[in-house]
Enzyme design. Structure first.
Site: not given
Length: 996
Positions: A341, A357, A569-571, A573, A759, A761
């Protein structure tokens, strides 16, 4: 065939054996009570719709009425019964039950069909009232129905099982005299959108109608006059439009002027206008709302211009910029690969912050802490997701030398960090998001676990910030042995932060002995099992902190020689080194994902196409490092030195469906292994080839790569640090890894890290596939995100049901009634139930087994969500210890089935969100064993007992830690938690980063 519309126990009465049905043409067929149920259900749906009241009683009611009809037919001993006699009995049953409106509808239906048989089809004519459309200048003109018909015909072209009549009928129902031109365009989109649950292909129709609205908006904005070009006209004008659009975007400061120096004739000639019409509605609406460039809210960027702008931005420093831009454009616009994104947001713009990230370590002083807040804000401003390591900050009660005072611990500082993430919301494009990591030995760990609770002192809560446990192997050994665990303040045990594996365990035990001797001031000893129980309880009730594993992240890191991985990180991975201080490093990762579904051919995975895709994708990601706009120097220094990228995958579930592989099967685990192996092989080879072309990354010497140790080989490093029985991972390979090892060792690598499964998403929504490695959540549901609410139907399932003659409004009603699950719909064959099992119907160890096979090929990690239909303390304990034993580096969200089910209301005319309501008799609270929700215990049989699921073989044997109720070893046997189902993490939260 049987029917789903009756209660499971119903037999539809006792029809005479061998009863035949005489058709109107005199032919005969076998009597089937299920057809009576389907016909009655259609009649009820036609009158009552899919309202909650209808859905909650319809299945039982239709079953009872069908039994009455069958019983009446059984009183007629004739070997054959005419179809008209059956329909007469249906009418009588409806009338006797006082369902007069339904009976009347059924009678009218019979009469209409009888007339049609007698007279043949007739063309109905309708006198519609005159409707005027209000133009932007305030003038009123008659509705141009020819234009509407042309646009609709274009939207319907080439799509099966859709037609103009229902769209026009819905449009005529909603338009009014004086409607504005923009409202008319939106009404046409909504007219198609309301039909999606009935026929999923109307989603593509709605998308094309939205595209027509977007074309008019974009072209009119650039020309300054109202224009409404159709797709054919736009195809001829696309190149000219793109040049005009770039000129305007540059003039108003949105796009880098350097793009104007490209050979625009050459790059715009490569545009594929027809690809605009292949984007699904959810994807196009998401692009429209969040990605396309706009001027004061007016979008003037069309899809192919958008993909070309991103591609040109990524090719801006290539030698042959135009050739590479076209190559990148082809990959993006075909949806074979999609950049992350931030890259899509900012590539080619004047602020090209393209990285996804950022990982930071916060040191134990105020300069570092408040510098960390500033860094978070600057990194989040341009869409970066944050992972912050807070372990070095001293704990509650620790001594502060400068003031001779006592520390309040890390929690007050985390509160400020959470508020900062909310304040910097990435320009409204998506919520700012950060994740705080803390090691399990930190003295504030118990308060850290409570950060997301809705009770307690709000000054010590972070309601909007994600949290994660950074768990060393030594802690899980203590849990396994039911041993004690000592908590320390990091200012007294500073080296624990940088130690891992055997070195950590030895040093940690030395500190415990020192504490016993009174040499350490702040420490506390707890039972390891009690702390583990509390970690799992909070994870279930608040969705946080996530469980991530420190030792495998470090022991398998290619960059061990250059630092330590202190967090993800945030997700969860990304696993890269961080270091605090002015000369430290903020880790940066640049992400993108291969659409696995687009690489499935008649013979399975198309490895040749995958190699081409991966080679181009790695080049694009490597370009990000040099092009990137860095908001802080620590990020720039780190990224240019190590050049890490994270190539991942999405559409894994779609790839399984295309190959007819059930998600809970050995074949699915094997495909996870082979697809990840191919991705890893080609990505490593591509990075090595880039090193030969562009040079090795600066810190290559001394890395695992330089020693010929690839990710698959680093498993041995983890195994050496684990004790017997603590690692159970399959080691099989199929490709020529020996040759690649030698190539990497001698040729080098362009990137310190290459692989990470994010993710995906949002970008998976754009591409129209399932996100990342996720199993499907439901086969029919309403997805909520920042672009609104969208009806989503599994197109693979619909295709199969159509082929078997089972897709109708009754099936839609059944899917809504059973919350998107096939498990209790009797009409659906067993093979389809197995193939399209939803996330909560798959035994979670299948997901762990597949993740284990992927993890062995990855130099970083994967965003691994876990699902439990009926969670208990024992199951949570078994699940997370299985993940650890299976070599997983991290886990992400724990998804549990809440004690509510979706409202079973119609989506017709609203396409609104399915809101939760108490389940009552029609639903099933999580794990209570009743047959209402499709979830029973740890399985989903609908029979009131746990499903029987075969053990997943790991390295040739079943996992030693099952997730089916067998007691775990040693200290955690019989672990029970006080779980609050209402607080569990739910699927599809529009405010959740994973759901965006």
């Amino acid at each position: 065939m049987t029917t789903s519309t009756a209660p499971p126990a119903s037999t539809h009465g006792a029809a005479p054996p061998g009863l035949r049905v005489i058709r109107r043409d005199g032919s005969e067929t076998t009597f089937d009570a299920g057809k009576i149920s389907v016909a009655m259900t259609k009649a009820f749906l036609a009158v009552e719709g899919g309202s909650a009241s209808a859905s909650s009683r319809l299945h039982h009611l239709v079953g009872e009425l069908t039994d009455q009809v069958v019983a009446a037919l059984a009183r007629h001993p004739a070997p054959g019964v005419h179809v008209e006699q059956i329909q007469d009995q249906v009418e009588l049953a409806l009338m006797r039950g006082e369902h007069h409106k339904v009976a009347r509808s059924y009678v009218l239906y019979r009469e209409q069909h009888a007339q049609a048989r007698d007279t043949g089809p007739e063309t109905a004519t309708t006198d519609l009232p005159t409707v005027h459309v209000t133009q932007p200048d305030g003038s009123r003109v008659p509705l141009d129905r020819d234009r509407v018909e042309t646009v609709l015909a274009e939207a319907l072209a080439g799509i099966e099982d859709v037609s103009r009549e229902p769209v026009l009928a819905e449009l005529d129902r909603t338009v009014y005299d004086g409607i504005t031109a923009d409202e008319l365009a939106q009404a046409l989109v909504m007219a198609a959108r309301t039909l999606v649950e009935r026929e999923p292909d109307y989603s593509l129709v709605a998308s094309r109608l939205l595209l027509d609205r977007l074309r008019a908006e974009a072209v009119s904005h650039l020309s300054g006059t109202r224009e409404t070009p159709d797709q054919a006209t736009m195809a001829q004008r696309y190149a000219t439009y793109t040049k005009d659009y770039l000129s305007r975007a540059i003039d108003i400061g949105l796009v880098d002027p350097e793009l104007a120096t490209f050979d625009l004739d050459r790059v715009t000639a490569a545009i594929r206008p027809e690809r605009d019409t292949e984007i699904g509605f959810l994807g196009l609406q998401t692009l429209y709302d969040r990605y396309f460039l706009h001027e004061r809210g007016t979008r003037f960027e069309l899809p192919q211009a958008f993909f070309l702008r991103v591609a040109m931005g990524l090719a801006i420093r290539e030698v042959d910029r135009e050739a590479r831009a076209i190559e990148f454009y082809e990959l993006l616009s075909s949806f074979d690969f999609m950049a992350s994104t931030p890259t899509l947001f900012n590539s080619g713009t004047t602020r090209a912050q393209l990285s996804s990230c950022f990982l930071t370590t916060v040191d134990d002083d105020l300069d570092s802490i408040f510098g960390g807040y500033r860094n978070n804000a600057l990194l989040a401003k341009y869409s970066g997701g944050l992972g912050n390591d807070w372990t070095p900050v001293r704990g509650l009660g620790a001594h502060i030398r400068g003031t001779n005072g006592v520390s309040q611990g890390v929690v007050p500082f985390l509160k400020i960090a959470g508020d900062t993430a909310v304040a910097v919301n990435q320009g409204g494009k998506r919520k700012g998001a950060a994740c705080a990591y803390l090691e399990t030995w930190h003295v504030d760990i118990e308060e850290f676990l409570d950060l997301r609770k809705n009770t307690g002192d709000d000054r010590r809560r972070t309601h909007d910030m994600n949290t994660a446990n950074w768990v060393p192997d030594e802690f899980l050994r203590r849990v396994q042995a039911d041993g004690s665990w000592t908590l320390f303040s990091p200012d007294e045990v500073p080296d624990l932060h940088d130690l891992y594996g055997t070195a950590f365990s030895l040093r940690y035990r030395e500190y415990e002995q020192a504490a016993e001797r009174g040499e350490i001031r702040v420490h506390r000893t707890v039972r390891a099992v009690d702390l583990w129980r509390r970690m799992l309880t909070m994870l279930f009730e608040t969705g946080h902190p996530w469980i991530t594993f420190k030792d495998p992240c470090n022991l398998r890191s290619p960059q061990q020689h250059a630092g330590v991985v202190h967090s993800s990180n945030l997700c969860t991975e990304i696993t890269l080194n961080t270091q605090a201080g002015a000369d430290g490093e903020v880790a940066v990762c640049n992400l993108g994902s291969v659409n696995l579904a687009a690489h499935i051919g008649p013979n399975g995975l198309d490895t040749d196409k995958l190699q081409r895709t991966v080679t181009t994708a790695v080049r694009m990601l490597d370009n990000v490092v040099d092009i990137n706009f860095y908001t802080i120097p620590e990020a720039r220094r780190s990224n240019l030195r190590h050049r890490p990228v994270g190539l991942g995958m999405m559409g894994f579930s779609d790839a399984l469906f295309l190959q007819r592989i059930a998600p809970g099967s050995d074949a699915a685990v094997e495909f996870a292994d082979r697809s990840a192996e191919a991705l890893s092989y080609h990505a490593i080879a591509a990075s090595s080839d880039l090193a030969a072309e562009r040079g090795r990354y600066a810190s290559f010497d001394g890395s695992l790569w330089s020693r010929g140790i690839l990710p698959i080989d680093s498993l041995e490093l983890l195994a050496a640090a684990r004790e017997e029985g603590e690692l159970d991972v399959d080691r099989s390979t199929t490709l020529d890894w020996d040759t690649l090892r030698e190539t990497v060792r001698t040729q080098g690598m362009r990137n310190s890290n290459v692989l990470a499964i994010a993710p995906t998403a949002t970008i998976s929504n754009i591409c129209g596939v399932a996100q990342s490695i996720e199993p499907i959540h439901l086969n029919l549901y309403v997805k909520s995100n920042m672009s609104g609410d969208f009806t989503v139907v599994n197109p693979h399932l619909v295709r199969d049901l159509k082929q078997r003659g089972l897709w109708d409004e009754v099936m839609v009603a059944d899917l809504k009634y059973f919350d998107g699950s096939l498990a209790e719909i009797d009409r659906v064959p067993a093979d389809l139930k197995e193939l399209y099992a939803t996330a909560f119907e798959i035994e979670p160890r299948w997901l762990i087994a597949a993740a284990s096979r992927r993890q062995k090929w990855l130099d970083q990690a994967q965003s691994l969500n876990l699902y439990l239909a009926g969670p208990s303390g024992r199951k949570l304990d078994e699940l997370y210890r299985l993940a650890w034993r299976s070599g997983c580096k991290t886990t992400y969200y724990l998804r549990t089935r809440a004690a509510t089910s979706v409202e079973k209301s119609t989506l017709k005319g609203t396409d609104g969100r399915l809101t939760g309501v108490p389940t009552g008799s029609g639903g099933n609270p999580a794990g209570n064993g009743s047959a209402g929700s499709g979830a029973t215990g740890s399985g989903a049989t609908g029979s009131g007992s746990a499903a029987t699921v075969p053990a997943v073989p790991v390295n040739g044997a079943a996992p030693a830690v099952p997730v089916n109720g067998t007691a775990p070893a040693n200290g955690t046997a019989g672990m029970e938690l006080d779980l609050d189902p209402a607080a569990a993490c739910s699927i599809d939260d529009p405010d959740c980063e994973a759901c965006q």
